[in-house]
Design an enzyme around this catalytic site. Sequence first.
Site, PDB file in Angstrom:
ATOM      1  N   CYS A 114       0.828  -1.211   0.000  1.00  0.00           N
ATOM      2  CA  CYS A 114       0.000   0.000   0.000  1.00  0.00           C
ATOM      3  C   CYS A 114       0.867   1.267   0.000  1.00  0.00           C
ATOM      4  O   CYS A 114       1.504   1.543  -1.009  1.00  0.00           O
ATOM      5  CB  CYS A 114      -0.996  -0.061   1.166  1.00  0.00           C
ATOM      6  SG  CYS A 114      -2.390   1.041   0.924  1.00  0.00           S
ATOM      7  N   HIS A 144      -3.182  -5.299   1.770  1.00  0.00           N
ATOM      8  CA  HIS A 144      -2.492  -5.545   3.055  1.00  0.00           C
ATOM      9  C   HIS A 144      -2.582  -7.008   3.485  1.00  0.00           C
ATOM     10  O   HIS A 144      -3.431  -7.342   4.330  1.00  0.00           O
ATOM     11  CB  HIS A 144      -3.165  -4.711   4.156  1.00  0.00           C
ATOM     12  CG  HIS A 144      -2.980  -3.239   4.041  1.00  0.00           C
ATOM     13  ND1 HIS A 144      -1.929  -2.573   4.621  1.00  0.00           N
ATOM     14  CD2 HIS A 144      -3.719  -2.306   3.416  1.00  0.00           C
ATOM     15  CE1 HIS A 144      -2.031  -1.287   4.360  1.00  0.00           C
ATOM     16  NE2 HIS A 144      -3.108  -1.083   3.629  1.00  0.00           N
ATOM     17  N   GLU A 181      -0.855  -8.432   5.595  1.00  0.00           N
ATOM     18  CA  GLU A 181      -0.556  -8.513   7.045  1.00  0.00           C
ATOM     19  C   GLU A 181      -1.800  -8.300   7.899  1.00  0.00           C
ATOM     20  O   GLU A 181      -1.780  -8.558   9.094  1.00  0.00           O
ATOM     21  CB  GLU A 181       0.549  -7.505   7.412  1.00  0.00           C
ATOM     22  CG  GLU A 181       0.131  -6.054   7.552  1.00  0.00           C
ATOM     23  CD  GLU A 181      -0.108  -5.324   6.217  1.00  0.00           C
ATOM     24  OE1 GLU A 181      -0.079  -5.978   5.139  1.00  0.00           O
ATOM     25  OE2 GLU A 181      -0.343  -4.100   6.274  1.00  0.00           O
TER      26      GLU A 181
HETATM   27  N1  GLN Z   1      -3.505   6.426   1.046  1.00  0.00           N
HETATM   28  C1  GLN Z   1      -2.242   6.175   1.651  1.00  0.00           C
HETATM   29  C2  GLN Z   1      -1.127   6.947   0.947  1.00  0.00           C
HETATM   30  O1  GLN Z   1      -1.373   7.560  -0.040  1.00  0.00           O
HETATM   31  C3  GLN Z   1      -1.906   4.696   1.650  1.00  0.00           C
HETATM   32  C4  GLN Z   1      -2.916   3.958   2.497  1.00  0.00           C
HETATM   33  C5  GLN Z   1      -2.400   2.701   3.137  1.00  0.00           C
HETATM   34  O2  GLN Z   1      -1.203   2.457   3.209  1.00  0.00           O
HETATM   35  N2  GLN Z   1      -3.307   1.925   3.657  1.00  0.00           N
HETATM   36  O3  GLN Z   1      -0.031   6.930   1.371  1.00  0.00           O
END
Ligand code: GLN
Length: 191
Positions: free
Chosen positions: A78, A170, A172
């Site tokens: 992410c 994710h 995890e």
């Molecule tokens: N929206 C976040 C970003 O732009 C990422 C979100 C997340 O890691 N769950 O960094």
Amino acid sequence: MRVGVLALQGGVAEHLSMLERAGARGIPIRNASQLAEVEGLILPGGESTAIGRLLHRSGLAEAIIQRARGGMPVWGTCAGMILLAREIAGEEVRHLGLMDIRVRRNAYGGQLESFIAHRVVPEVAQAPLPLVFIRAPYIEAMGPGVRPLLDLEGKTVAARQEHLLATAFHPELTDRVEFHRYFVQMVSAQE
Ligand code: GLN
């Protein structure tokens, strides 16, 4: 085997315990000297702008770039995928710029648009895995050296470029350890 989890901001503890389940020792990484102790690194979810700022301030950005160029496996989940990207759509900044992907942040909308999908990721597991998307990015373009591992409704959400792995979701935050096992195998293959 020792695998680091970047511990400047974001979801660190969950990755550490998944690494233990995957048979590796998880080590929180806050500075460049701790990085020298590990054979692979996970960049967790969180807020990529905040983590990016701390990465540069701590001197870790340079150290990670150097180790990754030398072959150290790195997995970004992410926000971590955003940190890895060569380009962030619509933004001037880039953070580590290690992986030949262009990502779009918050590509599925805000927190309320978070969702869970179930898909088979053939290279990782034969049974469907729960995929948790939280203000997730996706990959909207990639270079020839990047291999998509999973597309969801036409957008790439997991990809690999040699020793670099990126997932928009994710693993995890689920009870399924397959992605962590996959990364631990990448690390042991590199030794
Ligand atoms: N929206 C976040 C970003 O732009 C990422 C979100 C997340 O890691 N769950 O960094």
